[in-house]
Motif scaffolding. Structure first.
Motif, PDB file in Angstrom:
ATOM      1  N   GLN A 122       0.822  -1.210   0.000  1.00 32.29           N
ATOM      2  CA  GLN A 122       0.000   0.000   0.000  1.00 32.29           C
ATOM      3  C   GLN A 122       0.854   1.257   0.000  1.00 32.29           C
ATOM      4  O   GLN A 122       0.530   2.250  -0.654  1.00 32.29           O
ATOM      5  N   SER A 123       1.989   1.221   0.716  1.00 33.81           N
ATOM      6  CA  SER A 123       2.820   2.423   0.797  1.00 33.81           C
ATOM      7  C   SER A 123       3.472   2.750  -0.532  1.00 33.81           C
ATOM      8  O   SER A 123       3.537   3.928  -0.923  1.00 33.81           O
ATOM      9  N   VAL A 124       3.959   1.754  -1.247  1.00 36.54           N
ATOM     10  CA  VAL A 124       4.608   2.053  -2.529  1.00 36.54           C
ATOM     11  C   VAL A 124       3.596   2.528  -3.552  1.00 36.54           C
ATOM     12  O   VAL A 124       3.858   3.470  -4.325  1.00 36.54           O
ATOM     13  N   VAL A 125       2.412   1.936  -3.575  1.00 34.45           N
ATOM     14  CA  VAL A 125       1.365   2.371  -4.507  1.00 34.45           C
ATOM     15  C   VAL A 125       0.940   3.804  -4.193  1.00 34.45           C
ATOM     16  O   VAL A 125       0.808   4.647  -5.094  1.00 34.45           O
ATOM     17  N   LYS A 126       0.736   4.082  -2.919  1.00 35.66           N
ATOM     18  CA  LYS A 126       0.326   5.431  -2.513  1.00 35.66           C
ATOM     19  C   LYS A 126       1.384   6.460  -2.881  1.00 35.66           C
ATOM     20  O   LYS A 126       1.068   7.557  -3.391  1.00 35.66           O
ATOM     21  N   ALA A 127       2.658   6.134  -2.637  1.00 36.69           N
ATOM     22  CA  ALA A 127       3.735   7.084  -2.923  1.00 36.69           C
ATOM     23  C   ALA A 127       3.887   7.332  -4.418  1.00 36.69           C
ATOM     24  O   ALA A 127       4.119   8.469  -4.850  1.00 36.69           O
ATOM     25  N   LEU A 128       3.771   6.299  -5.220  1.00 38.75           N
ATOM     26  CA  LEU A 128       3.874   6.479  -6.669  1.00 38.75           C
ATOM     27  C   LEU A 128       2.747   7.366  -7.183  1.00 38.75           C
ATOM     28  O   LEU A 128       2.968   8.246  -8.025  1.00 38.75           O
ATOM     29  N   ARG A 129       1.553   7.144  -6.682  1.00 45.50           N
ATOM     30  CA  ARG A 129       0.421   7.965  -7.137  1.00 45.50           C
ATOM     31  C   ARG A 129       0.563   9.408  -6.653  1.00 45.50           C
ATOM     32  O   ARG A 129       0.212  10.343  -7.374  1.00 45.50           O
ATOM     33  N   TRP A 130       1.085   9.591  -5.459  1.00 46.40           N
ATOM     34  CA  TRP A 130       1.265  10.948  -4.930  1.00 46.40           C
ATOM     35  C   TRP A 130       2.283  11.708  -5.778  1.00 46.40           C
ATOM     36  O   TRP A 130       2.043  12.861  -6.166  1.00 46.40           O
ATOM     37  N   HIS A 131       3.402  11.087  -6.071  1.00 42.36           N
ATOM     38  CA  HIS A 131       4.405  11.753  -6.900  1.00 42.36           C
ATOM     39  C   HIS A 131       3.917  11.923  -8.334  1.00 42.36           C
ATOM     40  O   HIS A 131       4.273  12.909  -8.998  1.00 42.36           O
ATOM     41  N   GLY A 132       3.116  10.970  -8.789  1.00 45.98           N
ATOM     42  CA  GLY A 132       2.534  11.124 -10.117  1.00 45.98           C
ATOM     43  C   GLY A 132       1.640  12.348 -10.201  1.00 45.98           C
ATOM     44  O   GLY A 132       1.642  13.080 -11.197  1.00 45.98           O
ATOM     45  N   ALA A 133       0.885  12.590  -9.138  1.00 45.07           N
ATOM     46  CA  ALA A 133       0.007  13.765  -9.109  1.00 45.07           C
ATOM     47  C   ALA A 133       0.800  15.053  -8.923  1.00 45.07           C
ATOM     48  O   ALA A 133       0.410  16.114  -9.409  1.00 45.07           O
ATOM     49  N   LEU A 134       1.931  14.973  -8.216  1.00 46.82           N
ATOM     50  CA  LEU A 134       2.744  16.160  -7.952  1.00 46.82           C
ATOM     51  C   LEU A 134       3.518  16.629  -9.182  1.00 46.82           C
ATOM     52  O   LEU A 134       3.833  17.817  -9.306  1.00 46.82           O
TER      53      LEU A 134
END
Length: 499
Positions: A122-134
């Motif tokens: 969950q943490s890696v998926v969340k972080a990738l999506r967060w940076h993708g949005a940033l």
């Protein structure tokens, strides 16, 4: 779509799981001739596979591919939005393979497979999506310098980045370090921990499948003393991030100083401390939060809680409450869905845990819970959640980073003495303060030499806030906008305008 992990026969699935330890370079697995080493499973000591070690020439090839991507490749030239969308696609690809990846993480590290699925993935998926949005939200600046000149301040990719990953959370750090480096347009050369290469290799293979340029990401498994040092000393790597022990960080910094002076960003752990005052209120809530923070991932966590100072009037109450929390935990086979505490990553780590307990007891400490090795699965590296009291301030549980499920509790009367005990080790990762007085909370946290301070909670966390330490814990940061400084340069462009 959620996964019903309780219905999966993880042990049977492990017997058919593909394990490919070959390096990932130029978008494909690469056969190498190095002798390598045997990768063993912490849960039972069985051999998972033989990991071939890349040679110096193989490292050179990976770095040349990364540099070529910066010079003539498409990844740096993609718009930030395109790179961000690819990171989001990568997250989708990981989510689709989360059962396979969680099992790989559990087999490599010894952590409970449930934790691997519900925390690491969950943490890696969340972080990738967060940076993708940033990615497309970042911008430069143009200060007003008068009517005759134009000043532009821009953030640009460093170029080629080496990333040395730890064994405890190999996939989480993909999200916290690799994702922002790629988001900014860098190429990355990754060296996973020798104990946890399989999950990193597979996740980065998924990255290429999702659209990350094949020369923008390479993975070289191997030993820190050989492959890690080759990356740290390489003259065509512009920056390097290392997460690990103090010794590991210092070795990388020395290698940088002796080569091209590349910037080094060390995150070196040290674990965290807690201060509990008698006005904390719900002592049971404090004990529950700190027990979770102490024994998650078998205590193999850089921010995990390992030393607790409790104001004398509530010391015994806290020890009783903390003991009850330990009694709720289940030490067991990591592939058993009901297990909450798995195996330590290496046999050496278990030996260090035994030694820390023995030395603490020899110094006057007492064992309240745990403290002795248990054979949960034959051949595995198991150590029970352990609570020590009356530990001397100079005992290893206070002065060293004991990377295992061990917590030491001491009483205090004077807060200045308590803080001196906490900071005597020189580590400065995190401090958790429990009090109903906001004034006291701010007084303590402002004086604390730590990178993270929590008040009436433990491990409060979000992708928007930086995480990292000070002192012996290093100065690298993950998360938030602070991570951008690791993987980018600031450029000022000054234009003189004709009148």
């Amino acid at each position: 779509m959620s996964v019903d992990g309780a219905s999966i026969d993880w042990t049977s699935l492990a017997t058919t799981l593909a394990k490919d330890p070959r390096p990932l370079v130029h978008g494909a697995r690469m056969d190498v001739a190095g002798p390598g080493y045997e990768l063993t499973a912490p849960r039972d000591g069985s051999v998972l596979c033989s990991v071939p070690e890349p040679s110096a020439r193989d490292v050179q090839h990976a770095v040349e591919c990364a540099r070529a991507e910066q010079q003539v490749g498409c990844w740096p030239g993609f718009t930030p939005r395109v790179r961000g969308e690819i990171l989001k696609d990568w997250a989708d690809g990981i989510e689709a393979q989360r059962v396979e990846l969680a099992l790989l993480v559990s087999l490599e590290t010894g952590k409970p497979v449930r934790e691997a699925l519900e925390v690491d993935l969950q943490s890696v998926v969340k972080a990738l999506r967060w940076h993708g949005a940033l990615a497309d939200k970042l911008h430069g600046d143009h200060p007003d310098v008068g009517s005759r000149d134009l000043a532009l301040v821009s953030r640009e990719a460093v170029g080629v980045v080496g990333i040395l990953l730890p064994s405890n959370f190999p996939l989480s750090l993909i999200g916290y370090d690799v994702a922002p480096a790629l988001m900014l347009g860098n190429s990355v050369v990754i060296k996973p921990s020798e104990q946890a290469p399989l999950s990193v290799l597979r996740v980065c293979e998924i990255a290429v499948e999702a659209g990350v340029s094949r020369d923008a990401i390479s993975v070289l498994p191997g030993l820190s003393s050989t492959v890690g040092q080759a990356i740290a000393r390489h003259g065509d790597i512009d920056a390097i991030s290392v997460t690990g022990s103090v010794a590991a960080g210092r070795a990388v910094m020395a290698a940088s100083a002796e080569s091209n002076g590349k910037r080094v960003w060390p995150e070196l752990g040290g674990k965290s401390a807690a201060l509990i005052f008698q006005d904390a209120g719900d002592i049971g809530a404090a004990a529950a939060a700190l027990a979770w923070g102490s024994f998650l991932n078998q205590g193999e966590m850089c921010t995990g809680c390992s030393r607790v100072l409790v104001e004398a009037p509530v010391h015994d109450e806290f020890v009783d409450a903390f003991s009850r929390e330990i009694d709720k935990l289940r030490l067991g086979d990591p592939l058993d869905w009901a297990t909450t505490v798995g195996a330590l990553t290496t046999r050496r780590q278990r030996e260090l845990a035994e030694d820390a307990v023995a030395r603490t007891v020899d110094g006057g400490g007492s064992i309240v819970r745990g403290g002795e090795v248990r054979d949960v699965v034959e051949g595995g590296h198991y150590f029970p959640p352990t609570l020590l009291t009356e530990a001397a301030p100079d005992s290893p549980v206070f002065t060293d980073e004991v990377f295992s499920p061990i917590v030491a509790v001491r009483s205090f009367d004077d807060v200045d003495d308590a803080q001196a005990t906490i900071h005597a080790s020189g580590y400065g990762m995190g401090l958790s303060v429990w009090t109903s007085s906001l004034d006291r909370a701010f007084q303590v946290t402002r004086r604390a030499k730590v990178g993270i301070a929590w008040v009436n909670c433990f491990e409060g966390d979000d992708m928007t806030v930086p995480a990292g330490g000070v002192g012996r814990s290093g100065y690298g940061r993950t998360k938030g906008l602070a991570v951008l400084d690791k993987y980018s340069d600031i450029k000022t462009t000054w234009v003189h305008l004709d009148s």
